[in-house]
Scaffold this motif. Structure first.
Motif, PDB file in Angstrom:
ATOM      1  N   LEU A   3       0.856  -1.187   0.000  1.00 48.47           N
ATOM      2  CA  LEU A   3       0.000   0.000   0.000  1.00 48.47           C
ATOM      3  C   LEU A   3       0.891   1.235   0.000  1.00 48.47           C
ATOM      4  O   LEU A   3       1.705   1.432   0.909  1.00 48.47           O
ATOM      5  CB  LEU A   3      -0.921  -0.003   1.218  1.00 48.47           C
ATOM      6  CG  LEU A   3      -2.078   1.006   1.199  1.00 48.47           C
ATOM      7  CD1 LEU A   3      -3.288   0.422   1.930  1.00 48.47           C
ATOM      8  CD2 LEU A   3      -1.678   2.319   1.852  1.00 48.47           C
ATOM      9  N   ILE A   4       0.743   2.066  -1.063  1.00 50.43           N
ATOM     10  CA  ILE A   4       1.596   3.244  -1.195  1.00 50.43           C
ATOM     11  C   ILE A   4       0.805   4.550  -1.146  1.00 50.43           C
ATOM     12  O   ILE A   4       1.390   5.635  -1.218  1.00 50.43           O
ATOM     13  CB  ILE A   4       2.394   3.188  -2.507  1.00 50.43           C
ATOM     14  CG1 ILE A   4       1.427   3.103  -3.701  1.00 50.43           C
ATOM     15  CG2 ILE A   4       3.377   2.025  -2.497  1.00 50.43           C
ATOM     16  CD1 ILE A   4       2.132   3.168  -5.034  1.00 50.43           C
ATOM     17  N   GLY A   5      -0.512   4.464  -1.040  1.00 51.98           N
ATOM     18  CA  GLY A   5      -1.306   5.684  -0.973  1.00 51.98           C
ATOM     19  C   GLY A   5      -2.798   5.392  -0.949  1.00 51.98           C
ATOM     20  O   GLY A   5      -3.232   4.235  -0.886  1.00 51.98           O
ATOM     21  N   THR A   6      -3.597   6.463  -0.974  1.00 51.83           N
ATOM     22  CA  THR A   6      -5.053   6.346  -1.039  1.00 51.83           C
ATOM     23  C   THR A   6      -5.569   7.281  -2.116  1.00 51.83           C
ATOM     24  O   THR A   6      -4.955   8.321  -2.399  1.00 51.83           O
ATOM     25  CB  THR A   6      -5.710   6.706   0.313  1.00 51.83           C
ATOM     26  OG1 THR A   6      -5.322   8.026   0.687  1.00 51.83           O
ATOM     27  CG2 THR A   6      -5.328   5.715   1.396  1.00 51.83           C
ATOM     28  N   ALA A   7      -6.676   6.898  -2.701  1.00 53.10           N
ATOM     29  CA  ALA A   7      -7.323   7.726  -3.720  1.00 53.10           C
ATOM     30  C   ALA A   7      -8.790   7.871  -3.368  1.00 53.10           C
ATOM     31  O   ALA A   7      -9.371   7.045  -2.647  1.00 53.10           O
ATOM     32  CB  ALA A   7      -7.155   7.100  -5.105  1.00 53.10           C
ATOM     33  N   LEU A   8      -9.375   8.931  -3.881  1.00 49.68           N
ATOM     34  CA  LEU A   8     -10.791   9.145  -3.611  1.00 49.68           C
ATOM     35  C   LEU A   8     -11.456   9.805  -4.798  1.00 49.68           C
ATOM     36  O   LEU A   8     -10.816  10.485  -5.602  1.00 49.68           O
ATOM     37  CB  LEU A   8     -10.996   9.986  -2.343  1.00 49.68           C
ATOM     38  CG  LEU A   8     -10.488  11.426  -2.325  1.00 49.68           C
ATOM     39  CD1 LEU A   8     -11.513  12.390  -2.930  1.00 49.68           C
ATOM     40  CD2 LEU A   8     -10.178  11.857  -0.892  1.00 49.68           C
ATOM     41  N   ALA A   9     -12.778   9.595  -4.860  1.00 48.27           N
ATOM     42  CA  ALA A   9     -13.634  10.269  -5.836  1.00 48.27           C
ATOM     43  C   ALA A   9     -14.849  10.778  -5.082  1.00 48.27           C
ATOM     44  O   ALA A   9     -15.568   9.985  -4.446  1.00 48.27           O
ATOM     45  CB  ALA A   9     -14.029   9.325  -6.958  1.00 48.27           C
ATOM     46  N   ALA A  10     -15.067  12.092  -5.101  1.00 52.21           N
ATOM     47  CA  ALA A  10     -16.170  12.715  -4.369  1.00 52.21           C
ATOM     48  C   ALA A  10     -17.245  13.152  -5.360  1.00 52.21           C
ATOM     49  O   ALA A  10     -16.982  13.952  -6.266  1.00 52.21           O
ATOM     50  CB  ALA A  10     -15.675  13.904  -3.560  1.00 52.21           C
ATOM     51  N   PHE A  11     -18.447  12.611  -5.192  1.00 53.24           N
ATOM     52  CA  PHE A  11     -19.565  12.920  -6.082  1.00 53.24           C
ATOM     53  C   PHE A  11     -20.503  13.892  -5.386  1.00 53.24           C
ATOM     54  O   PHE A  11     -20.918  13.672  -4.236  1.00 53.24           O
ATOM     55  CB  PHE A  11     -20.307  11.625  -6.432  1.00 53.24           C
ATOM     56  CG  PHE A  11     -21.560  11.841  -7.228  1.00 53.24           C
ATOM     57  CD1 PHE A  11     -21.493  12.226  -8.555  1.00 53.24           C
ATOM     58  CD2 PHE A  11     -22.805  11.673  -6.654  1.00 53.24           C
ATOM     59  CE1 PHE A  11     -22.643  12.436  -9.293  1.00 53.24           C
ATOM     60  CE2 PHE A  11     -23.962  11.877  -7.380  1.00 53.24           C
ATOM     61  CZ  PHE A  11     -23.874  12.260  -8.712  1.00 53.24           C
ATOM     62  N   ASP A  12     -20.820  14.993  -6.052  1.00 53.01           N
ATOM     63  CA  ASP A  12     -21.756  15.976  -5.513  1.00 53.01           C
ATOM     64  C   ASP A  12     -23.175  15.414  -5.653  1.00 53.01           C
ATOM     65  O   ASP A  12     -23.772  15.440  -6.732  1.00 53.01           O
ATOM     66  CB  ASP A  12     -21.629  17.291  -6.274  1.00 53.01           C
ATOM     67  CG  ASP A  12     -22.470  18.404  -5.638  1.00 53.01           C
ATOM     68  OD1 ASP A  12     -23.303  18.084  -4.769  1.00 53.01           O
ATOM     69  OD2 ASP A  12     -22.294  19.575  -6.035  1.00 53.01           O
ATOM     70  N   SER A  13     -23.703  14.915  -4.538  1.00 59.13           N
ATOM     71  CA  SER A  13     -25.025  14.267  -4.543  1.00 59.13           C
ATOM     72  C   SER A  13     -26.097  15.178  -3.967  1.00 59.13           C
ATOM     73  O   SER A  13     -27.066  14.718  -3.368  1.00 59.13           O
ATOM     74  CB  SER A  13     -24.968  12.958  -3.738  1.00 59.13           C
ATOM     75  OG  SER A  13     -24.515  13.188  -2.416  1.00 59.13           O
ATOM     76  N   SER A  14     -25.916  16.495  -4.157  1.00 62.60           N
ATOM     77  CA  SER A  14     -26.875  17.439  -3.574  1.00 62.60           C
ATOM     78  C   SER A  14     -28.284  17.226  -4.110  1.00 62.60           C
ATOM     79  O   SER A  14     -29.266  17.295  -3.358  1.00 62.60           O
ATOM     80  CB  SER A  14     -26.422  18.874  -3.860  1.00 62.60           C
ATOM     81  OG  SER A  14     -25.168  19.129  -3.258  1.00 62.60           O
ATOM     82  N   ASP A  15     -28.403  16.985  -5.430  1.00 64.15           N
ATOM     83  CA  ASP A  15     -29.737  16.775  -5.993  1.00 64.15           C
ATOM     84  C   ASP A  15     -30.418  15.579  -5.359  1.00 64.15           C
ATOM     85  O   ASP A  15     -31.597  15.631  -4.984  1.00 64.15           O
ATOM     86  CB  ASP A  15     -29.643  16.572  -7.506  1.00 64.15           C
ATOM     87  CG  ASP A  15     -29.246  17.850  -8.229  1.00 64.15           C
ATOM     88  OD1 ASP A  15     -29.369  18.931  -7.621  1.00 64.15           O
ATOM     89  OD2 ASP A  15     -28.802  17.753  -9.386  1.00 64.15           O
ATOM     90  N   GLN A  16     -29.677  14.485  -5.219  1.00 61.74           N
ATOM     91  CA  GLN A  16     -30.251  13.295  -4.577  1.00 61.74           C
ATOM     92  C   GLN A  16     -30.545  13.549  -3.105  1.00 61.74           C
ATOM     93  O   GLN A  16     -31.560  13.079  -2.574  1.00 61.74           O
ATOM     94  CB  GLN A  16     -29.295  12.098  -4.716  1.00 61.74           C
ATOM     95  CG  GLN A  16     -29.123  11.604  -6.140  1.00 61.74           C
ATOM     96  CD  GLN A  16     -28.066  12.385  -6.904  1.00 61.74           C
ATOM     97  OE1 GLN A  16     -27.656  13.468  -6.481  1.00 61.74           O
ATOM     98  NE2 GLN A  16     -27.631  11.835  -8.036  1.00 61.74           N
TER      99      GLN A  16
END
Length: 778
Positions: free
Chosen positions: A204-217
């Motif tokens: 394990l050399i790092g972390t990744a992320l994806a943030a989705f704007d779910s305001s409508d939902q």
């Protein structure tokens, strides 16, 4: 021009061991100048630790001419026989020569925010969407620890905790939050997927992320939750104003900073809706609410009538029957806000900052009841199409509840008016008892019940006391009560004994229940019928499933009269049992419906005991005693209607009654007539002698001619002068038309013409014919 690769070979200590022609062209240094030197001596600045750890990134070299060269480099480990890294092969491209791969382009151009961190939560890479959210370019964040780039808030701490969990456990996580971001001016809902990043060896050399704007939902879920909450919270009572207040409580402050509900006046009354016109629309403010204490935004007070001009959004929403949205900057919106502000207390503009509003017509069953207005002041988002759909659905539900409350109020008013018209208002004059009564409709949502009572004068100075209760509530029960009340009066006029009267009444109810009409689809009733005779001081009574009456004797003792309850009316086929009790003069009899003593939270025996105690309380009048009883026995919020009838008994003394046995011989008619005349003289009623002689002569003659012994004449001086003739025959007399040459057949016709009223009743040994005439004025 043909380009060659720029390659450098480093040993494990970072010393340059090889130098390509491409490296010379990019850096300006020959192989003699580079080989054998530590690579760090060629650098203008130290590379970022995360770039070293990732074996890729941007490095800055010092050019022999004193300038700097930024190169995009990638390092590949060179393995020895033991599998360990003996050195590294470094390949480089000039920044303008670096062509992003398809994966890099996809990363940079992704619509969601994506970031890469090392295992210590330092930024390694960010895409364009992430930089936009953070409000700074990528190079400002690369190498910085995440907590240094955000405010120390609950969301940031939760975000950091999840990043660390991924780095520690090596398992992906999902983090949902509702928060702002450095470059965003309002809070958004985020759904963030975090996952571990591993090298080719699985480390394990790092972390990744994806943030989705779910305001409508998020807002869709919030609106759905509000609708579900509204289904349970709006319409808990059948009260128009309370229902409007419940609507306000739902939308403020989660959907609006200020909201109001205005209704037409006819909704609050019993009138039919008038036609709408293009003139100012008059509406009454029934509810409003604000996220600010004191509701400073309200320009209209509760209960006041306001006139909306046709151009205003509320009036347009009503006239056009649609949701009307209006935003700051639009002429109609600004004109409406300005008009509201002119009416603010002391000229203060409580609506400064109002930027979006919605006017929603309240429509139910094709009829517009009023309008609801929602305004946003502190909430930054303007109302959108989704908000309009939500508001329309919410208003539709609230409008149905308001209309149900209006219909209930109208039906309750109608049923109450019907009830009052059917119940006796001025009880008929009679001397047998002194009476007082009370009728209390309940505030139950079920509506007005079918409780009723009556006092019916009977022949011979007697009086019938009746109380009953029809199953159900509303107009059908009130109408059925009226039919039963009329039926009892009709049967009482026949002078039936209590048990026989209930038998006939039971047959009537059974017949009504067998009809297909909706009015009697669920018909049932209880009834208590009693007859008091002031001459004998005896009370005869029978019950059809009704609570027994309470009795207070002159000495102050109280008790419940034991009566066989019998089946309720409408059961059919079962007998009723009559009882008879002798009462001292000035006894108090209380007849009532079950609402007085029965309730789901009360013990009926305890309530009955309370009733008996309350009846013994001192009171100047029977009316006062009625109020005392209701106050002592009824709960604070009774769930059923209550009818209470109090009767204090009187007795006719022997000096007011005269009785003669008559021999069945026509020759004794004259002597009987003379005895009656003498009695009238003794009573000081000589003026009534002529009519009385004629009535006695006709009735006694008929009894001798058509009846059977024993025959008896009785005169009663009450409020009227009563003449009764009894005989042993059960054949009832009736009027008939006599022809011109008939010698008889006119006797009863003369009696009917000369007296106030007359009739006959069956007795246990035959019948009694009676006639009443008013007493001469004193």
């Amino acid at each position: 021009m043909e380009r060659v690769s720029a390659v450098a070979i480093l040993d494990a200590q970072g010393v340059v061991k090889g130098w390509s022609e491409g490296a010379r062209q990019l850096t300006g240094r020959t192989a003699e100048e580079a080989v054998g030197r530590p690579a760090r001596e060629l650098l203008a600045e130290q590379p970022l630790p995360e770039a070293v750890a990732a074996l890729t990134g941007t490095v800055v070299l010092r050019h022999p001419d004193g300038s700097t060269v930024a190169l995009q480099v990638t390092a590949s480990a060179l393995l020895g026989q033991d599998g360990a890294a003996d050195g590294y092969a470094i390949t480089a491209l000039a920044p303008d020569e670096h062509k992003p791969t398809l994966a890099e382009r996809a990363f940079q151009q992704a619509s969601m925010s994506m970031s890469v961190f090392d295992t210590d939560q330092r930024y390694l890479r960010l895409n364009e969407a992430a930089c936009k959210v953070m409000g700074v370019p990528e190079e400002v964040l690369i190498g910085r620890h995440f907590p240094e780039t955000v405010a120390d808030e609950k969301h940031s701490r939760g975000f950091l905790w999840h990043l660390r969990q991924v780095a520690v456990t090596g398992r992906p996580l999902r983090y949902e939050s509702f928060t702002g971001a450095p470059a965003l001016n309002r809070e958004h809902a985020w759904t963030t997927d975090m996952w571990p990043v591993r090298d080719s060896s699985g480390e394990l050399i790092g972390t990744a992320l994806a943030a989705f704007d779910s305001s409508d939902q998020y807002w869709a879920r919030q609106r759905l939750a509000l609708l579900n909450e509204a289904a349970a919270a709006i319409g808990t009572t059948l009260d128009v104003v309370r229902t409007a207040e419940e609507l306000i409580a739902i939308v403020v402050p989660r959907f609006a900073d200020f909201a109001s509900v205005d209704l037409f006046d006819w909704v609050l009354g019993a009138e039919e809706p008038p036609a709408l016109s293009g003139t100012d629309i008059a509406l009454r403010r029934v509810a409003h609410g604000s996220g600010t204490e004191g509701t400073p935004e309200a320009a209209v007070r509760l209960g006041e009538v306001d006139y909306y001009p046709p151009f205003s959004p509320p009036a347009r929403a009503i006239l056009e029957s649609r949701v009307l949205q209006s935003q700051a900057g639009e002429p109609a919106f600004m004109r409406w806000v300005a008009e509201r502000n002119t009416r603010a207390p002391e000229g203060r503009q409580h609506r400064v900052g109002a930027h979006s509003m919605m006017a929603v017509p309240l429509r139910a069953r094709g009829t517009t009841l009023g309008v609801a207005v929602a305004v946003r002041i502190r909430q930054p988002d303007d109302y959108g199409e989704d908000d309009a759909v939500f508001a329309e659905e919410l208003a539709s539900r609230a409008a149905v509840c308001i209309d149900n409350a209006r219909r209930f109020a109208r039906e309750r008013t109608t049923a109450l008016a019907l009830q009052h018209n059917l119940l006796p208002r001025g009880l008929p004059g009679q001397a047998a008892v002194e009476v007082a009564h009370r009728y209390r409709p309940s505030g139950s949502q079920a509506g007005i019940g079918g409780d009723w009572f009556d006092v019916i004068p009977l022949s011979g100075g007697r009086v019938a006391l009746v109380v009953g209760d029809v199953v159900g509530h509303g107009i059908p029960s009130s109408a059925t009560m009226g039919r039963l009340c009329t039926a009892v009066r009709t049967l009482a006029d026949v002078d039936l004994p209590p048990d026989e009267l209930l038998t006939h009444l039971d047959d009537l109810v059974t017949h009504l229940a067998g009809d297909d009409t909706a009015e009697v689809a669920e018909l049932g009733a209880t009834c208590l019928y009693s007859v008091y005779d002031p001459v004998t001081r005896r009370l005869g009574l029978a019950s059809a499933g009704h609570p027994p009456p309470a009795l207070v004797l002159p000495d102050g003792t109280s008790q419940v009269i034991e009566v066989s309850a019998g089946p309720p009316l409408g059961v059919g086929g079962l007998p009723f049992e009559a009882v008879e009790v002798e009462l001292p003069e000035n006894s108090l009899v209380a007849l009532y419906t079950d609402g007085l003593i029965e309730d789901r939270d009360r013990d009926i025996d305890h309530a009955t005991a309370e009733l008996c105690r309350a009846l013994t309380a001192p009171a100047e009048t029977l009316d006062d005693l009625c109020d005392t009883v209701l106050k002592a026995v009824l709960p604070e919020d009774p769930s059923d209607d209550v009818a209470l009838l109090l009767a204090r008994t009187r007795a006719l003394g022997a000096d007011r009654i005269a009785t003669w046995d008559v021999l069945p011989d026509p020759e004794h008619v004259a002597a009987t007539r003379q005895a009656a005349t003498d009695q009238l003289t003794a009573w000081g009623l000589d003026e009534a002698s002529f009519v009385t002689e004629l009535v006695v002569s006709e009735l006694v003659t008929n009894a001798i001619r058509y009846g059977a012994p024993p025959i008896q004449l009785r005169l009663i001086r009450d409020r009227t002068l009563i003449c009764e003739v009894s005989d042993g025959s059960s054949t009832s007399p009736h009027l008939r038309r006599a022809h011109a040459y008939d010698e008889g057949g006119r006797g009863l016709l003369l009696v009917a013409q000369l007296t106030q009223r007359w009739g006959s009743r069956q007795t246990g040994s035959g019948k009694t014919i009676w006639a009443e005439q008013p007493l001469p004025p004193v």
